[in-house]
Design a protein around this motif. Structure first.
Motif, short mmCIF file in Angstrom:
data_model
loop_
_atom_site.label_atom_id
_atom_site.label_comp_id
_atom_site.label_asym_id
_atom_site.label_seq_id
_atom_site.Cartn_x
_atom_site.Cartn_y
_atom_site.Cartn_z
N TRP A 11 0.79 -1.26 -0.03
CA TRP A 11 -0.04 -0.01 0.08
C TRP A 11 0.95 1.18 -0.07
O TRP A 11 2.05 1.20 0.41
CB TRP A 11 -1.10 0.00 1.08
N PHE A 12 0.33 2.28 -0.56
CA PHE A 12 0.98 3.50 -0.68
C PHE A 12 0.49 4.66 -0.18
O PHE A 12 -1.00 4.68 0.05
CB PHE A 12 1.64 3.69 -2.16
N PHE A 13 1.10 5.75 0.18
CA PHE A 13 0.48 7.09 0.68
C PHE A 13 1.37 8.13 -0.02
O PHE A 13 2.33 8.02 -0.48
CB PHE A 13 0.54 7.29 2.02
N MET B 243 7.42 14.40 -1.68
CA MET B 243 8.03 13.27 -2.30
C MET B 243 7.28 12.48 -3.06
O MET B 243 7.65 11.36 -3.79
CB MET B 243 8.73 12.50 -1.25
N GLY B 244 5.83 12.65 -3.09
CA GLY B 244 4.99 11.92 -4.08
C GLY B 244 4.74 10.51 -3.34
O GLY B 244 4.86 10.47 -1.97
N ALA B 245 4.36 9.45 -4.31
CA ALA B 245 3.74 8.20 -3.44
C ALA B 245 5.07 7.66 -3.02
O ALA B 245 5.99 7.39 -3.36
CB ALA B 245 3.42 7.46 -4.93
N GLN B 246 4.83 6.91 -1.84
CA GLN B 246 5.62 6.46 -0.90
C GLN B 246 5.28 5.00 -0.51
O GLN B 246 4.06 4.93 -0.22
CB GLN B 246 6.10 7.24 0.20
N PHE B 247 6.17 4.09 -0.39
CA PHE B 247 5.68 2.86 0.19
C PHE B 247 5.22 2.99 1.67
O PHE B 247 6.02 3.54 2.31
CB PHE B 247 6.91 1.85 -0.13
N GLY B 248 3.90 2.55 1.77
CA GLY B 248 3.47 2.63 3.22
C GLY B 248 3.51 1.28 3.97
O GLY B 248 3.82 1.43 5.08
N GLY B 249 3.66 0.12 3.42
CA GLY B 249 3.61 -1.25 4.14
C GLY B 249 3.06 -2.03 3.16
O GLY B 249 2.97 -2.09 2.09
N GLU B 250 2.55 -3.32 3.93
CA GLU B 250 1.98 -4.30 3.35
C GLU B 250 0.49 -4.63 4.14
O GLU B 250 0.35 -4.27 5.21
CB GLU B 250 2.74 -5.43 3.26
N VAL B 251 -0.33 -5.05 3.16
CA VAL B 251 -1.78 -5.33 3.81
C VAL B 251 -2.08 -6.76 3.31
O VAL B 251 -2.05 -6.96 2.29
CB VAL B 251 -2.72 -4.13 3.28
N VAL B 252 -2.96 -7.30 4.07
CA VAL B 252 -3.57 -8.65 3.82
C VAL B 252 -5.15 -8.45 4.32
O VAL B 252 -5.33 -7.95 5.52
CB VAL B 252 -3.06 -9.80 4.31
N ASN B 253 -6.16 -8.79 3.54
CA ASN B 253 -7.52 -8.94 3.79
C ASN B 253 -8.07 -10.25 4.07
O ASN B 253 -7.79 -11.16 3.24
CB ASN B 253 -8.35 -8.16 3.04
N LEU C 84 -1.99 -5.09 8.74
CA LEU C 84 -1.10 -4.37 7.88
C LEU C 84 0.15 -3.93 8.49
O LEU C 84 -0.08 -3.99 9.64
CB LEU C 84 -1.88 -2.97 7.31
N THR C 85 0.97 -3.98 7.79
CA THR C 85 2.26 -3.05 8.33
C THR C 85 2.42 -1.80 7.89
O THR C 85 2.28 -1.31 6.84
CB THR C 85 3.71 -4.19 8.04
N VAL C 86 3.22 -0.76 8.82
CA VAL C 86 3.71 0.55 8.48
C VAL C 86 5.13 0.30 8.20
O VAL C 86 5.79 0.24 9.08
CB VAL C 86 3.21 1.43 9.33
N HIS C 87 5.67 0.46 6.95
CA HIS C 87 7.20 0.58 6.78
C HIS C 87 7.81 1.51 7.48
O HIS C 87 7.49 2.79 7.58
CB HIS C 87 7.26 0.66 5.05
N GLY C 88 8.97 1.08 8.18
CA GLY C 88 9.88 1.94 8.75
C GLY C 88 9.36 2.70 10.07
O GLY C 88 9.95 3.55 10.89
N SER C 89 8.25 2.07 10.59
CA SER C 89 7.69 2.65 11.81
C SER C 89 8.15 1.80 13.17
O SER C 89 7.91 0.57 12.90
CB SER C 89 6.19 2.70 11.79
N GLY C 90 8.24 2.52 14.19
CA GLY C 90 8.33 1.45 15.38
C GLY C 90 6.92 1.36 16.12
O GLY C 90 6.16 1.28 15.31
N GLN D 36 2.33 10.80 8.43
CA GLN D 36 1.89 10.97 7.22
C GLN D 36 0.99 9.69 6.81
O GLN D 36 -0.03 9.47 6.15
CB GLN D 36 2.58 11.53 6.04
N ALA D 37 1.81 8.50 6.99
CA ALA D 37 1.23 7.26 6.69
C ALA D 37 0.27 6.90 7.58
O ALA D 37 -1.09 6.31 7.05
CB ALA D 37 2.41 6.13 6.70
N ALA D 38 0.34 7.38 8.74
CA ALA D 38 -0.73 7.12 9.91
C ALA D 38 -2.01 7.80 9.51
O ALA D 38 -3.17 7.32 9.83
CB ALA D 38 -0.21 7.43 11.22
N LEU D 39 -1.89 8.85 9.05
CA LEU D 39 -3.02 9.98 8.78
C LEU D 39 -3.78 8.96 7.42
O LEU D 39 -5.11 9.21 7.30
CB LEU D 39 -2.61 11.05 8.43
#
Length: 192
Positions: free
Chosen positions: A105-107, A133-143, A151-157, A166-169
């Motif tokens: 997923w992207f934001f 920076m435009g479209a950025q990789f947000g992480g991965e998602v599975v439904n 879902l995961t949030v890339h680069g987040s603790g 911004q990804a969280a919003l």
């Protein structure tokens, strides 16, 4: 730094907490009286006297009653491994929906206002920039069935809104509008 941010008048207004019984929030001096009612995501047989109810059992019972459930982890969380959460969600036992397997997923990473960049603490939004920076990789998602999403949030603790605001919003807006975070893959029938 987070306390200063949370006490800004615009933030308190946005969270509808302009009038509170305490002058500063979150107020760590109040302390928290937390009692664990659930074991972590384990699968204990309660008939064997295993202890508290597992979160897996809780999810099995509660998720089908709700219209939408998203469970997420930062993929750099040192406290709660996303891999452990992924395994626990799989143990809930709901099948993945057709086309809902792991996918990115992207934001849209926009420029952050200068006042945010100068006021923020060193651990708040380390990837916030003064240029878009435009479209950025947000992480991965599975439904999964029953409207369960992991879902995961890339680069987040551990504190996703702190590390990747911004990804969280973006995530929160999609969740509140009941919109998918990422389109589904082509269905299995389409691929035949």
């Amino acid at each position: 730094h987070m306390t200063n941010f949370m006490n800004r008048p615009d933030v308190k207004k946005a969270l509808h907490v302009e009038e509170t019984p305490i002058e500063s929030w979150p107020d760590y001096e109040l302390g928290f009286d937390y009692t664990s009612e659930f074991d972590a995501c384990v699968n204990i047989d309660l008939q064997e006297g295993g202890g508290a109810v597992s979160m897996i059992d809780f999810y099995r019972e509660v998720v089908p009653k709700l219209s939408n459930v998203w469970i997420y982890n930062g993929d750099a969380d040192p406290a709660v491994s996303y891999e452990g959460t992924r395994i626990a969600i799989a143990r809930v036992g709901f099948p993945q929906i057709d086309g809902g397997g792991y996918r990115p997923w992207f934001f849209n990473q926009t420029a952050s206002p200068p006042e945010i960049l100068t006021e923020r603490g060193p651990l708040f939004g380390p990837n916030l920039l003064s240029v878009p920076m435009g479209a950025q990789f947000g992480g991965e998602v599975v439904n999964y069935e029953n409207n369960l999403t992991f879902l995961t949030v890339h680069g987040s603790g551990h504190m996703v809104p702190q590390f990747r605001p911004q990804a969280a919003l973006h995530m929160l807006k999609k969740f509140l509008k009941n919109e998918p975070l990422s389109p589904l893959w082509p269905s299995n029938a389409t691929l035949k």
